[in-house]
Design a protein around this motif. Structure first.
Motif, short mmCIF file in Angstrom:
data_model
loop_
_atom_site.label_atom_id
_atom_site.label_comp_id
_atom_site.label_asym_id
_atom_site.label_seq_id
_atom_site.Cartn_x
_atom_site.Cartn_y
_atom_site.Cartn_z
N PRO A 62 0.82 -1.22 0.00
CA PRO A 62 0.00 0.00 0.00
C PRO A 62 0.86 1.27 0.00
O PRO A 62 2.01 1.26 0.43
CB PRO A 62 -0.79 -0.12 1.30
N ASP A 63 0.25 2.37 -0.47
CA ASP A 63 0.96 3.65 -0.46
C ASP A 63 1.07 4.19 0.96
O ASP A 63 2.12 4.65 1.39
CB ASP A 63 0.18 4.69 -1.30
N VAL A 64 -0.07 4.16 1.66
CA VAL A 64 -0.10 4.73 3.02
C VAL A 64 -0.71 3.71 3.98
O VAL A 64 -1.67 3.01 3.64
CB VAL A 64 -0.95 6.04 3.05
N VAL A 65 -0.12 3.65 5.17
CA VAL A 65 -0.61 2.74 6.21
C VAL A 65 -0.94 3.56 7.45
O VAL A 65 -0.18 4.46 7.82
CB VAL A 65 0.49 1.70 6.57
N ILE A 66 -2.08 3.25 8.07
CA ILE A 66 -2.39 3.87 9.36
C ILE A 66 -2.40 2.78 10.42
O ILE A 66 -3.13 1.79 10.30
CB ILE A 66 -3.77 4.57 9.34
N LEU A 67 -1.56 2.95 11.44
CA LEU A 67 -1.53 1.99 12.55
C LEU A 67 -2.19 2.67 13.76
O LEU A 67 -1.54 3.43 14.48
CB LEU A 67 -0.09 1.59 12.87
N ASP A 68 -3.47 2.42 13.94
CA ASP A 68 -4.24 3.06 15.00
C ASP A 68 -4.77 1.96 15.93
O ASP A 68 -5.71 1.24 15.58
CB ASP A 68 -5.39 3.85 14.36
N ALA A 69 -4.17 1.87 17.11
CA ALA A 69 -4.48 0.75 18.01
C ALA A 69 -5.93 0.74 18.48
O ALA A 69 -6.46 -0.32 18.83
CB ALA A 69 -3.54 0.80 19.21
N ILE A 70 -6.56 1.91 18.48
CA ILE A 70 -7.96 1.97 18.94
C ILE A 70 -8.83 1.00 18.13
O ILE A 70 -9.74 0.38 18.65
CB ILE A 70 -8.49 3.42 18.83
N LEU A 71 -8.50 0.87 16.85
CA LEU A 71 -9.31 0.01 15.99
C LEU A 71 -9.18 -1.47 16.34
O LEU A 71 -9.98 -2.29 15.90
CB LEU A 71 -8.92 0.22 14.52
N THR A 72 -8.16 -1.81 17.10
CA THR A 72 -7.96 -3.24 17.44
C THR A 72 -8.49 -3.57 18.84
O THR A 72 -8.43 -4.73 19.26
CB THR A 72 -6.47 -3.64 17.36
N ALA A 73 -9.00 -2.57 19.55
CA ALA A 73 -9.35 -2.78 20.96
C ALA A 73 -10.51 -3.75 21.17
O ALA A 73 -10.62 -4.37 22.22
CB ALA A 73 -9.66 -1.45 21.62
N ASN A 74 -11.39 -3.88 20.16
CA ASN A 74 -12.54 -4.77 20.35
C ASN A 74 -12.42 -6.10 19.63
O ASN A 74 -13.41 -6.81 19.44
CB ASN A 74 -13.82 -4.06 19.88
N VAL A 75 -11.21 -6.44 19.24
CA VAL A 75 -11.02 -7.74 18.57
C VAL A 75 -11.33 -8.85 19.59
O VAL A 75 -10.84 -8.81 20.73
CB VAL A 75 -9.56 -7.87 18.06
N ILE A 90 -0.35 -9.85 27.39
CA ILE A 90 -1.09 -8.72 27.98
C ILE A 90 -2.38 -8.46 27.19
O ILE A 90 -3.46 -8.33 27.78
CB ILE A 90 -0.23 -7.43 28.01
N VAL A 91 -2.28 -8.40 25.85
CA VAL A 91 -3.52 -8.09 25.09
C VAL A 91 -4.55 -9.20 25.22
O VAL A 91 -5.75 -8.95 25.13
CB VAL A 91 -3.28 -7.79 23.59
N TYR A 92 -4.07 -10.42 25.44
CA TYR A 92 -5.02 -11.52 25.61
C TYR A 92 -5.79 -11.35 26.93
O TYR A 92 -7.00 -11.56 26.99
CB TYR A 92 -4.29 -12.86 25.58
N GLU A 93 -5.07 -10.96 27.97
CA GLU A 93 -5.70 -10.81 29.29
C GLU A 93 -6.39 -9.46 29.47
O GLU A 93 -7.37 -9.34 30.19
CB GLU A 93 -4.66 -11.00 30.42
N GLU A 94 -5.81 -8.41 28.84
CA GLU A 94 -6.38 -7.05 29.01
C GLU A 94 -6.66 -6.46 27.63
O GLU A 94 -5.89 -5.64 27.12
CB GLU A 94 -5.37 -6.13 29.72
N PRO A 95 -7.77 -6.84 27.03
CA PRO A 95 -8.04 -6.44 25.63
C PRO A 95 -8.03 -4.93 25.42
O PRO A 95 -7.72 -4.47 24.34
CB PRO A 95 -9.43 -7.00 25.36
N HIS A 96 -8.35 -4.15 26.46
CA HIS A 96 -8.44 -2.70 26.24
C HIS A 96 -7.17 -1.96 26.63
O HIS A 96 -7.16 -0.73 26.70
CB HIS A 96 -9.67 -2.14 26.97
N ASN A 97 -6.10 -2.68 26.86
CA ASN A 97 -4.81 -2.04 27.15
C ASN A 97 -4.23 -1.52 25.82
O ASN A 97 -3.64 -2.27 25.04
CB ASN A 97 -3.89 -3.08 27.80
N LEU A 98 -4.42 -0.24 25.58
CA LEU A 98 -4.07 0.32 24.27
C LEU A 98 -2.57 0.37 24.01
O LEU A 98 -2.13 0.25 22.87
CB LEU A 98 -4.69 1.70 24.09
#
Ligand code: NAD
Ligand code: ZN
Length: 382
Positions: free
Chosen positions: A162-175, A221-229
């Protein structure tokens, strides 16, 4: 010696997804085709639609992308005369978007021909990953299931980055938890396989080792604390680096066998790769012990051999073995032969330091069956 292909621009940080309109303008998109994952975008859709008044929004159908999904989405894009593609989703969405961006510009190409075509053109392309992840936002690969051949095509070309990538962790918080585990283990497998690949270079090694460190620091950590941004961001950056590493080196036997397993039993990509990885590391250990030692050092383990137990332990902790219980009875002599054939036909065989024979690949699947039956002892004695 080495070459490194990367996206042109990367924006890292929370809420940076709000910059999409500005990015689309900078790429001269007048009418963007926004391909999105419904579960990832959720209520943001209304805001996005209000921001992008000219864009066409297309919700990704369920499941990993197929040639049929590609044709349907392509027709829609063409009939709307869109001039750019924006992907907001996991690897499935990003891969479909990458293929779309090329085929919209070069409709005469088949997917397989992308890899062998010298000059590949495509529409401007932006990727916003919502899982951490496939690293597809960084890679020159798109993975699409060919339903007729019952196999995953994975053509590679630098134009697919891709030309541009956005890495925004907020979008992964509800996985969901299981997707967090599967995609995180997929990213870790990318990093490890890239580092032990015969195509590894000092350029890819740099990203592979940093990815191993970031991913193993944050995966539990993300497995145990999904909202740890902060931890979600560590995973997102780690999976991006792992994507760079394997895109410029390669994945190997865990992916070759995992793809075959996943296609046969319709398992998510990350799950199938995670199921195979410990056996592949054990099988490959002798061929590149020093490299595995370096990986182990990044994780704080004493030596490479301990990686096998470490990966097995993550699969225990995240319920990965348990999640595949229902395939045990289907791991028959016949399906194992089929999967071995399909693994041998895909990528990742010749770049494994220890190039496997068909019989050795069969043994990897047998090891998996034994482990799922709780009889495995993880020794490569057969
Ligand atoms: N192109 C590459 O370099 C590359 C590398 C590895 C894997 N892949 C491919 O990527 C695909 C798998 O991608 P994936 O593992 O990211 O899974 P995915 O994109 O299939 O997503 C898995 C599930 O999670 C949901 N989801 C995604 N983001 C979410 C969010 N933020 N919140 C809630 N739910 C969310 C999706 O809707 C889907 O149901 C496979 O087809 C695999 O072969 C591609
Ligand atoms: Zn993968």
């Amino acid at each position: 010696m080495g070459n490194l292909f990367l996206p042109k621009e990367v924006r890292l940080g929370q809420n940076r997804v709000d910059e999409l309109v500005e990015i689309a303008e900078a790429l001269h998109m007048k009418k963007a085709f926004v391909l999105y994952s419904k579960s990832a975008v959720g209520q943001r859709l209304t805001t996005l639609q209000a921001q992008f008044t000219q864009a066409v929004f297309y919700g990704m159908p369920k499941g990993e992308p197929t040639t049929t999904m590609l044709q349907v989405a392509l027709q829609h894009l063409m009939s709307e005369q869109c001039d750019g593609v924006i992907a907001i989703g996991g690897g499935s969405v990003m891969d479909l978007a990458k293929a779309l961006a090329v085929l919209a510009k070069m409709p005469e190409l088949t997917l397989s021909e992308i890899a062998t075509t010298k000059k590949v053109e495509r529409l401007p392309l932006v990727a916003v990953p919502t899982t951490a992840g496939t690293g597809s936002e960084a890679t020159m690969v798109t993975v699409i299931i060919d339903e007729e051949k019952c196999m995953k095509l994975n053509p590679g070309h630098p134009a697919l980055i891709p030309d541009v990538v956005i890495l925004d962790a907020i979008l992964t918080a509800n996985v969901p938890k299981s997707v967090t585990a599967f995609t995180g283990l997929d990213a870790l497998t990318h990093a490890i396989e890239a580092f032990v690949s015969t195509n590894a270079t000092p350029l890819s090694d740099f990203y592979a080792l940093e990815a191993v460190r970031l991913l193993t620091d944050h995966i539990e950590i993300v497995y145990e604390e999904p909202h740890n941004l902060a931890a979600r961001e560590g995973m997102l950056l780690g999976s991006f680096y792992a994507g760079i590493a394997f895109s410029n080196a390669s994945t190997n036997l865990a992916h070759a066998t995992g793809r075959a397993l996943g296609t046969k039993f319709h398992l998510p990509h990350g799950q199938s790769v995670a199921l195979m990885h410990p056996f592949v590391v054990e099988y490959s250990m002798e061929s590149c012990r020093e490299r595995y030692d370096e990986i182990a050092e990044q994780i704080g383990l004493e030596q490479g051999e301990q990686l096998i137990l470490y990966l097995q332990g993550l699969n225990d902790q995240f319920g990965v073995w348990q999640s595949a219980k229902n395939v045990v009875d289907q791991l028959t002599v016949e399906t194992i032969k089929d999967m071995t054939k399909s693994a041998l036909n895909g990528n990742g065989i010749l770049t494994n330091r220890q190039v496997p024979t068909a019989q050795q690949i069969e043994q990897l699947f047998i090891q998996l069956r034994k482990r799922l039956q709780h009889k495995g002892d993880f020794a490569w004695y057969n």
